[in-house]
Design a protein around this motif. Structure first.
Motif, PDB file in Angstrom:
ATOM      1  N   ALA A   1       0.816  -1.213   0.000  1.00  0.00           N
ATOM      2  CA  ALA A   1       0.000   0.000   0.000  1.00  0.00           C
ATOM      3  C   ALA A   1       0.851   1.265   0.000  1.00  0.00           C
ATOM      4  CB  ALA A   1      -0.936   0.007   1.212  1.00  0.00           C
ATOM      5  N   ARG A   2       1.915   1.288   0.776  1.00  0.00           N
ATOM      6  CA  ARG A   2       2.784   2.474   0.883  1.00  0.00           C
ATOM      7  C   ARG A   2       4.239   2.018   0.803  1.00  0.00           C
ATOM      8  NH1 ARG A   2      -1.457   6.285   0.797  1.00  0.00           N
ATOM      9  NH2 ARG A   2      -3.128   5.445   2.106  1.00  0.00           N
ATOM     10  N   PRO A   3       4.708   1.592  -0.364  1.00  0.00           N
ATOM     11  CA  PRO A   3       6.045   0.988  -0.445  1.00  0.00           C
ATOM     12  C   PRO A   3       7.181   1.915  -0.043  1.00  0.00           C
ATOM     13  CG  PRO A   3       5.121   1.387  -2.640  1.00  0.00           C
ATOM     14  CD  PRO A   3       4.016   1.599  -1.663  1.00  0.00           C
ATOM     15  N   LEU A   4       7.123   3.182  -0.436  1.00  0.00           N
ATOM     16  CA  LEU A   4       8.227   4.087  -0.130  1.00  0.00           C
ATOM     17  C   LEU A   4       8.320   4.342   1.365  1.00  0.00           C
ATOM     18  CD1 LEU A   4      10.516   5.863  -1.048  1.00  0.00           C
ATOM     19  CD2 LEU A   4       8.879   7.702  -1.506  1.00  0.00           C
ATOM     20  N   LEU A   5       7.191   4.658   2.006  1.00  0.00           N
ATOM     21  CA  LEU A   5       7.190   4.914   3.440  1.00  0.00           C
ATOM     22  C   LEU A   5       7.587   3.659   4.216  1.00  0.00           C
ATOM     23  CD1 LEU A   5       6.679   6.910   5.697  1.00  0.00           C
ATOM     24  CD2 LEU A   5       4.254   6.324   5.633  1.00  0.00           C
ATOM     25  N   HIS A   6       7.074   2.511   3.790  1.00  0.00           N
ATOM     26  CA  HIS A   6       7.419   1.237   4.441  1.00  0.00           C
ATOM     27  C   HIS A   6       8.919   0.983   4.354  1.00  0.00           C
ATOM     28  CE1 HIS A   6       7.952  -3.140   4.745  1.00  0.00           C
ATOM     29  NE2 HIS A   6       6.860  -3.146   5.482  1.00  0.00           N
ATOM     30  N   ASP A   7       9.508   1.178   3.164  1.00  0.00           N
ATOM     31  CA  ASP A   7      10.934   0.896   2.990  1.00  0.00           C
ATOM     32  C   ASP A   7      11.805   1.894   3.742  1.00  0.00           C
ATOM     33  OD1 ASP A   7      10.176  -1.199   1.423  1.00  0.00           O
ATOM     34  OD2 ASP A   7      10.728  -0.272  -0.486  1.00  0.00           O
ATOM     35  N   LEU A   8      11.387   3.153   3.794  1.00  0.00           N
ATOM     36  CA  LEU A   8      12.145   4.142   4.568  1.00  0.00           C
ATOM     37  C   LEU A   8      12.171   3.767   6.040  1.00  0.00           C
ATOM     38  CD1 LEU A   8      10.986   7.529   2.953  1.00  0.00           C
ATOM     39  CD2 LEU A   8      13.309   6.603   2.958  1.00  0.00           C
ATOM     40  N   MET A   9      11.024   3.358   6.571  1.00  0.00           N
ATOM     41  CA  MET A   9      10.940   2.985   7.977  1.00  0.00           C
ATOM     42  C   MET A   9      11.799   1.759   8.267  1.00  0.00           C
ATOM     43  SD  MET A   9       7.653   1.721  10.202  1.00  0.00           S
ATOM     44  CE  MET A   9       7.578   0.198   9.246  1.00  0.00           C
ATOM     45  N   MET A  10      11.624   0.701   7.467  1.00  0.00           N
ATOM     46  CA  MET A  10      12.369  -0.520   7.723  1.00  0.00           C
ATOM     47  C   MET A  10      13.869  -0.316   7.503  1.00  0.00           C
ATOM     48  SD  MET A  10       9.959  -2.278   8.821  1.00  0.00           S
ATOM     49  CE  MET A  10      10.934  -3.760   9.137  1.00  0.00           C
ATOM     50  N   GLY A  11      14.215   0.527   6.532  1.00  0.00           N
ATOM     51  CA  GLY A  11      15.628   0.829   6.319  1.00  0.00           C
ATOM     52  C   GLY A  11      16.249   1.546   7.499  1.00  0.00           C
TER      53      GLY A  11
END
Length: 324
Positions: free
Chosen positions: A213-223
């Motif tokens: 649903a929110r790939p960029l925000l998800h990846d920034l957080m997990m990164g």
């Protein structure tokens, strides 16, 4: 079946005379006869009764005439519409984008653009995925889109409008008595503007967006959490931002959200910038290079101007630029 064959058929059907129909179409009579013969062979039935003295339509020919006239009128209309677009007489601009742009930018943009071009109709479509917005642009289902990614392809160009901080949404002290409160986590939160670090974030229950649903925000957080051995406890995944904020308000956990969502947050939710340094989320505007018109260029430039003015403080901050 060819368009020219249909035109020949209509001319003969209306004139009921081969010679007059040939003159009307500026072709020879043998060519006209050959065209109609090919059409009838393709259809598998006769369109005309022919004698040495007169020509008349068969019953099937009369029914076919009505449909062919409609087809030819539709083709003429399609050509006129395409010609108008090719000459930049754009009757509408189809706007797509992520929710942030639709909520915080597009209303003001529409108002100012309509003041300059009142004859242009704006169609607005909210699509949460930047990838789907780009697909709509490439498939000509949208003329301009607001997205999270920087796109430079053979047919698509994009421009950065601004970047905004990612915030941690937390329940305000005293709104709900929860396990989070008894653990003393609020003592770690400083005054407004104080950053929340990844080391702090992993100690609290987390509500997050699913990656699809929110790939960029998800990846920034997990990164940002990649260097931490113990991952945070994820209490649930939610797609809708309003639902996520309500869960934060109820003390179910904390959440990482774009800065702008502060304008839709319920009472009882506070925000702190996240990251060290702060993580940011970009917003771009994108369009097809080959369909760039005067009006579309004005729309794109106006979007840039509004964002620049808000960021500089001349027209107030973009929604969500303050911390609670």
């Amino acid at each position: 079946m060819e368009i020219r064959q249909l035109q020949c058929f209509v001319a003969v059907a209306e004139e009921l005379h081969f010679r007059r129909a040939a003159v009307r179409l500026s072709i020879s009579q043998p060519a006209l006869s050959a065209s109609l013969a090919a059409l009838e062979a393709d259809l598998g039935f006769a369109l005309f009764f022919r004698t040495t003295r007169q020509v008349s339509l068969t019953q099937a020919g009369a029914v076919f005439l009505k449909d062919v006239r409609h087809i030819l009128r539709s083709m003429d209309s399609a050509k006129r519409h395409a010609r108008e677009v090719a000459h930049a007489a754009v009757p509408s601009i189809r706007v797509g984008g992520v929710d942030e742009a639709i909520v915080t930018l597009v209303p003001a943009l529409m108002t100012q653009f309509r003041a300059r071009y009142s004859d242009i109709h704006l169609q607005i479509h909210e699509v949460s995925s930047s990838g789907r917005n780009v697909q709509a642009l490439e498939a000509h289902r949208a003329d301009v889109v607001f997205i999270r990614e920087n796109v430079h392809r053979d047919f698509v160009e994009s421009r950065l409008l601004y970047r905004q901080r990612i915030m941690v949404a937390l329940p305000v002290a005293g709104t709900n008595e929860t396990e989070m409160e008894t653990a003393g986590w609020r003592r770690e939160i400083g005054p407004p503007g104080t950053f929340v670090t990844p080391d702090q974030l992993v100690r609290w229950p987390l509500i997050r967006f699913p990656r699809h649903a929110r790939p960029l925000l998800h990846d920034l957080m997990m990164g940002s959490l990649a260097h931490i051995e113990t991952p945070p406890e994820v209490t649930c995944e939610v797609i809708d931002k309003s639902t996520m904020l309500q869960l934060v308000h109820q003390g179910m956990g904390v959440a990482l959200v774009p800065e702008w969502v502060q304008i839709i947050a319920p009472d009882g939710v506070m925000f702190r910038p996240y990251g060290d340094p702060a993580l940011e989320l970009p917003l771009y505007i994108a369009w097809r290079k080959r369909d760039y018109s005067l009006q579309l260029g004005e729309f794109i430039d106006l979007a840039s101007e509004i964002c620049a003015m808000r960021r500089s403080g001349n027209d107030g901050a973009l929604p969500g630029d303050t911390s609670s």
